[in-house]
Every structure is written in C-alpha cells, then in structure tokens.
Design an enzyme around this catalytic site. Structure first.
Site, PDB file in Angstrom:
ATOM      1  N   ARG A   1       4.814   0.439  -6.269  1.00 14.55           N
ATOM      2  CA  ARG A   1       4.712  -0.526  -5.170  1.00 14.55           C
ATOM      3  C   ARG A   1       3.604  -1.537  -5.408  1.00 14.55           C
ATOM      4  O   ARG A   1       3.531  -2.553  -4.708  1.00 14.55           O
ATOM      5  CB  ARG A   1       4.413   0.220  -3.849  1.00 14.55           C
ATOM      6  CG  ARG A   1       5.517   1.178  -3.449  1.00 14.55           C
ATOM      7  CD  ARG A   1       5.003   2.174  -2.434  1.00 14.55           C
ATOM      8  NE  ARG A   1       4.644   1.517  -1.191  1.00 14.55           N
ATOM      9  CZ  ARG A   1       5.479   1.324  -0.191  1.00 14.55           C
ATOM     10  NH1 ARG A   1       6.715   1.738  -0.294  1.00 14.55           N
ATOM     11  NH2 ARG A   1       5.086   0.730   0.903  1.00 14.55           N
TER      12      ARG A   1
ATOM     13  N   LYS B   1      19.092 -18.188 -10.162  1.00 19.78           N
ATOM     14  CA  LYS B   1      19.322 -16.747  -9.978  1.00 19.78           C
ATOM     15  C   LYS B   1      20.578 -16.333 -10.737  1.00 19.78           C
ATOM     16  O   LYS B   1      20.585 -15.350 -11.459  1.00 19.78           O
ATOM     17  CB  LYS B   1      19.534 -16.484  -8.484  1.00 19.78           C
ATOM     18  CG  LYS B   1      18.796 -15.492  -7.727  1.00 19.78           C
ATOM     19  CD  LYS B   1      17.354 -15.307  -7.771  1.00 19.78           C
ATOM     20  CE  LYS B   1      16.563 -15.747  -8.931  1.00 19.78           C
ATOM     21  NZ  LYS B   1      15.213 -16.153  -8.691  1.00 19.78           N
TER      22      LYS B   1
ATOM     23  N   CYS C   1       0.828  -1.209   0.000  1.00 19.66           N
ATOM     24  CA  CYS C   1       0.000   0.000   0.000  1.00 19.66           C
ATOM     25  C   CYS C   1       0.864   1.262   0.000  1.00 19.66           C
ATOM     26  O   CYS C   1       2.024   1.245   0.384  1.00 19.66           O
ATOM     27  CB  CYS C   1      -0.875   0.027   1.244  1.00 19.66           C
ATOM     28  SG  CYS C   1      -1.839  -1.455   1.438  1.00 19.66           S
TER      29      CYS C   1
ATOM     30  N   GLU D   1      17.656 -23.015  -6.882  1.00 23.17           N
ATOM     31  CA  GLU D   1      17.268 -21.603  -6.918  1.00 23.17           C
ATOM     32  C   GLU D   1      18.507 -20.700  -7.047  1.00 23.17           C
ATOM     33  O   GLU D   1      18.496 -19.728  -7.804  1.00 23.17           O
ATOM     34  CB  GLU D   1      16.446 -21.256  -5.658  1.00 23.17           C
ATOM     35  CG  GLU D   1      16.046 -19.804  -5.501  1.00 23.17           C
ATOM     36  CD  GLU D   1      15.217 -19.235  -6.655  1.00 23.17           C
ATOM     37  OE1 GLU D   1      14.771 -20.005  -7.516  1.00 23.17           O
ATOM     38  OE2 GLU D   1      15.070 -18.011  -6.712  1.00 23.17           O
TER      39      GLU D   1
ATOM     40  N   ASN E   1      -1.376   1.825   6.328  1.00 26.15           N
ATOM     41  CA  ASN E   1      -0.552   0.750   5.756  1.00 26.15           C
ATOM     42  C   ASN E   1      -0.178  -0.195   6.881  1.00 26.15           C
ATOM     43  O   ASN E   1       0.029   0.245   8.011  1.00 26.15           O
ATOM     44  CB  ASN E   1       0.764   1.299   5.183  1.00 26.15           C
ATOM     45  CG  ASN E   1       0.563   1.951   3.840  1.00 26.15           C
ATOM     46  OD1 ASN E   1      -0.540   1.962   3.318  1.00 26.15           O
ATOM     47  ND2 ASN E   1       1.635   2.493   3.307  1.00 26.15           N
ATOM     48  N   GLY E   2      -0.004  -1.483   6.558  1.00 31.01           N
ATOM     49  CA  GLY E   2       0.398  -2.460   7.565  1.00 31.01           C
ATOM     50  C   GLY E   2      -0.774  -3.365   7.910  1.00 31.01           C
ATOM     51  O   GLY E   2      -1.755  -3.434   7.166  1.00 31.01           O
TER      52      GLY E   2
ATOM     53  N   HIS F   1      27.396 -39.582  -9.794  1.00 24.49           N
ATOM     54  CA  HIS F   1      26.656 -40.332 -10.816  1.00 24.49           C
ATOM     55  C   HIS F   1      26.755 -39.676 -12.181  1.00 24.49           C
ATOM     56  O   HIS F   1      25.945 -39.975 -13.062  1.00 24.49           O
ATOM     57  CB  HIS F   1      25.187 -40.473 -10.383  1.00 24.49           C
ATOM     58  CG  HIS F   1      25.048 -41.226  -9.095  1.00 24.49           C
ATOM     59  ND1 HIS F   1      25.305 -42.578  -8.986  1.00 24.49           N
ATOM     60  CD2 HIS F   1      24.735 -40.816  -7.840  1.00 24.49           C
ATOM     61  CE1 HIS F   1      25.139 -42.967  -7.734  1.00 24.49           C
ATOM     62  NE2 HIS F   1      24.797 -41.905  -7.012  1.00 24.49           N
TER      63      HIS F   1
ATOM     64  N   TRP G   1      -3.141  -2.458  -1.495  1.00 20.96           N
ATOM     65  CA  TRP G   1      -2.758  -3.795  -1.984  1.00 20.96           C
ATOM     66  C   TRP G   1      -3.454  -4.742  -1.014  1.00 20.96           C
ATOM     67  O   TRP G   1      -3.074  -4.834   0.143  1.00 20.96           O
ATOM     68  CB  TRP G   1      -1.238  -3.921  -1.922  1.00 20.96           C
ATOM     69  CG  TRP G   1      -0.670  -5.258  -2.277  1.00 20.96           C
ATOM     70  CD1 TRP G   1      -0.600  -6.358  -1.482  1.00 20.96           C
ATOM     71  CD2 TRP G   1      -0.055  -5.629  -3.514  1.00 20.96           C
ATOM     72  NE1 TRP G   1       0.024  -7.386  -2.147  1.00 20.96           N
ATOM     73  CE2 TRP G   1       0.362  -6.964  -3.392  1.00 20.96           C
ATOM     74  CE3 TRP G   1       0.189  -4.952  -4.716  1.00 20.96           C
ATOM     75  CZ2 TRP G   1       1.016  -7.646  -4.426  1.00 20.96           C
ATOM     76  CZ3 TRP G   1       0.841  -5.635  -5.731  1.00 20.96           C
ATOM     77  CH2 TRP G   1       1.242  -6.962  -5.587  1.00 20.96           C
TER      78      TRP G   1
ATOM     79  N   LYS H   1       8.989 -10.509 -16.698  1.00 22.38           N
ATOM     80  CA  LYS H   1       8.604 -10.694 -15.300  1.00 22.38           C
ATOM     81  C   LYS H   1       7.429 -11.652 -15.179  1.00 22.38           C
ATOM     82  O   LYS H   1       7.363 -12.453 -14.255  1.00 22.38           O
ATOM     83  CB  LYS H   1       8.262  -9.330 -14.681  1.00 22.38           C
ATOM     84  CG  LYS H   1       7.933  -9.379 -13.200  1.00 22.38           C
ATOM     85  CD  LYS H   1       9.130  -9.806 -12.375  1.00 22.38           C
ATOM     86  CE  LYS H   1       8.785 -10.037 -10.920  1.00 22.38           C
ATOM     87  NZ  LYS H   1       9.787 -10.914 -10.254  1.00 22.38           N
TER      88      LYS H   1
ATOM     89  N   GLU I   1      20.179 -16.502 -14.648  1.00 25.63           N
ATOM     90  CA  GLU I   1      19.255 -15.498 -15.188  1.00 25.63           C
ATOM     91  C   GLU I   1      19.904 -14.141 -15.401  1.00 25.63           C
ATOM     92  O   GLU I   1      19.637 -13.480 -16.397  1.00 25.63           O
ATOM     93  CB  GLU I   1      18.111 -15.242 -14.178  1.00 25.63           C
ATOM     94  CG  GLU I   1      16.973 -16.192 -14.228  1.00 25.63           C
ATOM     95  CD  GLU I   1      15.850 -15.733 -13.306  1.00 25.63           C
ATOM     96  OE1 GLU I   1      16.071 -15.704 -12.080  1.00 25.63           O
ATOM     97  OE2 GLU I   1      14.771 -15.397 -13.812  1.00 25.63           O
TER      98      GLU I   1
END
Ligand code: M6R
Length: 604
Positions: free
Chosen positions: A27, A484, A2, A480, A99-100, A503, A75, A599, A487
C-alpha cells in the site's frame, strides 16, 4: 496509504506485528512503528523508511509470553514522514494507531492545548489519544471514554487504542477507513486494515462496517457495538492467498485502482473542500501574490491532467495557464518570468524530465508547486509547495486513480485561487463544492457498466486504430483515454480535439477506424455531435459515450451524471479506463505490467 495491524496472544508480538505490516507494504508507506503492552508496561518503537529500519531498531526486543500490540505503516498526509510523526502516538498512558484523516483535528488540538496538553507531532492522529485520556480522567471508565472520544471525531478513521488503565483490551473503531478483526482456535486476536495482514493467522474474520467500534480481550472475545448498542458478530471464514488479498479480490491492480477511485477521491477532498470554501493548509496566505501566469509541466498521464485543468484555471481563476510536456520544456530554452507559478504534476515524484524542469524553474527564481502522490519524493523535496493527491500507492503501470486525484486537486486549486482573486462569487464557489462532493458517486463503478464494457470490448480488438475525440476539457480526457488504451492493449490509439478531424485525421476514416466519442451534455454537445456525424458519414465505427442517445453510433454507453461538466468528465474517465482494461484482458496482455513500460521513469 497507511496500514494497521493489532494482535493479542502468546506468540512473539513484535514478529506478529511486523509480519502483518509486511503484508501491507504494497500500500506504500514512509515510516512504521509498533507498541507492545505486557505486564502493564508499554514499549514503543518507530522508524522512518522501510520496515527493515524498524526491525533493526527492535533487534534486541523479544516479547515472548502473553501480551498485545498495535502497529502501523504511515503514508504521510499531515506532517512530514519523520519518526515523531510516525504511529503509534502516545499520551500519558495510552497508545493509538489511526488510518484516515481527522477533519476537525485543529479544533480539537486547540481545545486540548488550551487545557495544557502538550503535542509532540504534527499529525491529526495525536488528538485521539489525548482526547481519550482527557475523557478517561473525567469519566473513569475506559470504554465510555473511548465512546466519548469517537463522538468528537469528524472525518474518516480506523483506530486501534491500547491503554495501561485497561491492559487486557485493545479498543477499535471504524468509520470510513477499512478495519478487519479476526481470531483463531488458539484464541489469538488479530486486526488489520486489509485481510492480507490476517491471512495464515486468523481463521475467521469480521469486516467491520462504518460506525462499528468496541474492544477485544482474550477473556471477553470480540465485543462489537454500533450506535451505542451491542451488535452481533458476522464472522466469515478467511480464505485466499496473499497476492489476491493485496488485489482485494480483483484480477489486476489496475482494476482494483479503478474501483478505488471513489474512496481515494473522498480522501483527496477531505479537509479541503469545506462547506463554502476551499482550504489548503499546505499553502500560505501569500502563495498567490504577484502571480500572473501558471506554467504546468509534466509527462504522460500527469500532463493530460494538467492540460484538462488548464481549462479550469483560465475559466474559473481567470489566470493565463500554459501546459508543456516536461521533456520538451527542458530543452526549449524557455523564457521564464518570476511572476509565473511553476506547477509540476507527478504520481511518483521521481520522473526525471519533470524533476529537471522543476529544477530549471527554481533556479530561474520561480515559485514552484508540486502536485504529487508520494511525499518525500525527489519532486516534493525540490518544490517550494506541495499538494499531495492522497491516491495511495498506485501499482498498475497504467495510471488511473493518480489521474483522478490530480484532476481533483487542481480543480480545488483553481477554486482556491478564484477565492483569493475573487473571480467567482461565494455562491458560485459553493455550487462547485457541491459538485466536488458528488464526484465519489460519479466514479463509483457499477456492475452493469463493467459488464457492458466487458461485452463491448470484444468488438474492438482489431482495426487499424482508435480515435478518441472530445472538446474543451474532454479533449485532454480523450488524450488520456487513448494513452490508457495504447499502453495496455498495444493497439494504435490517438486523442484529438473533435473539431480537428476535418483538418487531416478524417482521411483515415473507414469501418476499421474506431472512434470513441466523448459527448457530454454540458459542454458543446451540438458541436461534438456534428464532428461525430462527419466521421459517421465516412463509415467510421463509432462508440459514443454520452447521456444523450445518439442515433448514428454503432455502440453507445449511457452516462448518468450530467449535472456538471466535471461529473461528466469523471464518469467518462471511468468508462474509458474500463474499455482499455477489458480490451487488454481479451488480448491476453499483462495489464499491470505492460511491455516496454516502467511505473516510474527516472531516466531521460
Ligand atoms: O509519475 P509520473 O506521474 O511523473 O509519471 C509520468 C508518466 O510516466 C506516467 O503518467 C505514464 O504516462 C503512465 N504510464 C500513464 O499511465
């Protein structure tokens, strides 16, 4: 997440507020609203969707002349993204933006409802305005009523409040969510949840600290308080351009998002990891009835988080768990059983392969759950249940905080199921919750670590490839870490289970093969160590990440949070993210928008 803005002055208040909100659009949000107070009359407008919808609604409204206003982009976290749930929220004579998350809002709401207060929205925010008005009616002093309101709020919040009973002031408070107040030589006063909203308007700003609150008016200026006593104003000149303000002073969005992980994980667990139990208000009591298998489906980073958490579902919740890449799942003619809980994981909620897999599972009659970062996205709308990850908008194409929050949500979900199935004792659950609460500290980036990764990165710019290796849930973390790096550096990197080297892959080992070894203390340390020794004996270049010093490595990154496998997991996650970032920077690549990638992948 938010955004908040506020203004006191003589300019067109609507335009100032909407301009400020536009600067906070980056945001992410799903609805927006403003309220303007002039001559003891408050006008409020809200709209679902983009700011242009709010502008459309406010076309005929042109508040020139002195006044004040508050604005918000929302949001959704509590309640759907509807106009009713959009801020500002109103009581009888006051408006609030927030917010929060107010963690104890249900308790406060019940209390207020019992006293006859009628609630319009499903949000946690609305309790603030009603509580304020109740306190005002009892105390008769708006500032004291505001203080009494803050005393009752638990959780994280940044709040602006306007009230007809004190039409010259905006009340503000900050506790765990950002809030900045600024002014200029013309005597105008501005608020923003990020300085991006104030650049070009305010010349001096105060970055409020947690626990700060107070009020502003043109006559009185900024009155700041902390723990009941007045506090000196620490004003700083506001400089900088808007894009760098959006990046919060970081070089790249990805870097900012790595640093944000500590804060967004606090949001992810808030109201869910309670003292002795996990609670998801999004799930009902029968959510897990009759389920004997979890089938996870996702792509890329989201797949990696699902694979990592499959270890937790089996180990903690004692439920068989399968994980599949969505693009494979779609065409394998899978045998689907209605006793399966079908879980899709997606940052964007728009990934075409994941969405199609979800539709297949739904039409086969499976119960479906989305773990997603974007409310109202296609995946959220399609799934029976949703757990939002609350990471805020993620701009860097290379996903970081989305991965962290996905893992956190699923860790809590595995404990939630364990509670339901009684596969863990209350004491074991409480121990896990303590570990969960330590994760924000484990992912906090410290300057020394970041400097070390910057220095180290210069040794890893060539070679014929990277192996990231780990065991158990550190194997998906190795996947991961490799994803990263490849990419954004365009270097070849693969993740492997450490025990799989012998192996086949070990045939590649030589000094130009870089191995990033994830060596946690709490999970099969000796076994990983043997695997790394085998690579070292073949002259591979080893970067060991571990709390234990390892003699045979070429580079060593020391970790500190080794009291629980998940704190080791999260700490190592940050280290691999920083490694990818710094290698990419040294290679001169576009970190936030790497070549060939988007994205959100909305095509097959
Ligand atoms: O939005 P989603 O989580 O569904 O996206 C899935 C993948 O496209 C995404 O995770 C991709 O792998 C990222 N670029 C990883 O950094």
């Amino acid at each position: 997440m938010c955004g908040i803005v506020g203004y006191i002055g003589e300019e067109n208040i609507k335009e100032v507020l909407v301009d400020g909100l536009r600067e906070l659009e980056y945001r992410g949000y799903d609805s927006a609203g403003i309220a303007v107070l002039q001559e003891n009359d408050i006008q409020s407008f809200k709209a679902v969707g983009k700011l242009k919808n709010l502008e459309e609604k406010t076309k005929g409204f042109n508040p020139h002349a002195f006044g004040m206003g508050i604005g918000h982009t929302r949001w959704a976290t509590h309640g759907k993204p509807t106009e009713i749930n959009a801020h500002p929220h109103l009581g009888e004579f006051s408006y609030v933006v927030h917010n929060g998350i107010i963690e104890n809002y249900q308790e406060l709401k019940k209390e207020l409802q019992a006293e006859g207060v009628h609630f319009l929205s499903q949000t946690d925010t609305e309790v603030i305005v009603h509580l304020f008005e109740k306190n005002y009616k009892a105390i008769g002093d708006p500032f004291k009523a505001f203080e009494a309101t803050l005393e009752r709020l638990e959780g994280a919040f940044a709040v602006l409040l306007m009230t007809k009973v004190d039409p010259d002031r905006i009340y503000f408070a900050k506790h765990g969510s950002p809030m900045i107040v600024g002014n200029n030589a013309k005597g105008e006063i501005f608020f923003g949840s990020s300085d991006a909203a104030l650049i070009g308007k305010a010349t001096e700003v105060i970055y409020l600290d947690d626990g700060d609150y107070g009020y502003t008016s043109v006559e009185e200026g900024i009155k700041l308080f902390h723990e009941g006593t007045p506090k000196a104003l620490n004003k700083k000149p506001l400089i900088g351009d808007k894009i760098s303000a959006q990046k919060g002073g970081f070089r790249f969005f990805m870097e900012k998002e790595i640093y944000e992980q500590s804060d967004v994980i606090v949001d992810t667990i808030m109201g869910r990891a309670l003292d002795n139990e996990i609670q998801f208000e999004e799930l009902d009591a029968h959510f897990f009835d009759g389920i004997d298998l979890i089938q996870i489906c996702a792509c890329g980073t989201s797949y990696n988080s699902g694979l990592a958490c499959s270890y937790l579902f089996e180990r903690q919740a004692k439920i068989r768990t399968q994980v599949e890449i969505a693009s494979e799942f779609r065409y394998k003619e899978p045998l689907l059983d209605p006793k399966t809980l079908f879980v899709v994981i997606s940052q964007s909620g728009e990934t075409a392969d994941t969405l199609e897999a979800l539709k297949m599972a739904k039409s086969a009659g499976l119960k479906t759950l989305a773990i997603c970062n974007v409310d109202n996205s296609s995946i959220v709308r399609e799934a029976d249940y949703t757990l939002l990850t609350r990471a805020g908008i993620e701009k860097g194409v290379a996903s970081t905080k989305a991965f962290a929050t996905q893992v956190m949500v699923m860790w809590m979900l595995s404990l939630y199921i364990a509670q339901h199935k009684k596969t863990m004792t209350p004491e074991e659950i409480a121990t896990e919750i303590k570990a969960i609460r330590r994760i924000p500290a484990a992912v906090k980036v410290n300057t020394r670590l970041h400097e070390k990764m910057k220095r180290l990165s210069k040794r890893y710019l060539h070679g014929h490839g990277f192996f990231f290796i780990g065991r158990d849930l550190f194997y998906p973390l190795a996947l991961e870490g490799a994803l990263k790096l490849k990419e954004i550096s365009y270097l070849h990197a693969e993740g492997y289970p450490a025990g799989e080297m012998k192996h086949g892959p070990i045939a590649l080992a030589d000094a130009e093969l870089f191995t990033v070894a994830l060596m946690p203390r709490t999970v099969h340390y000796d076994k990983v160590k043997s695997n790394v020794e085998e690579l070292s004996a073949r002259d591979a270049t080893i970067l060991a990440i571990s709390p234990e010093r390892f003699e045979l490595c070429d580079d060593y990154v020391h970790t500190y949070h080794s009291d629980h496998p998940m704190s080791e997991f999260f700490e190592m996650m940050v280290i691999t993210q920083l490694l990818a970032l710094e290698v990419s920077v040294r290679l001169g690549n576009d970190v936030d928008m790497p070549r060939n990638l988007a994205k959100s992948v909305t095509v097959e």
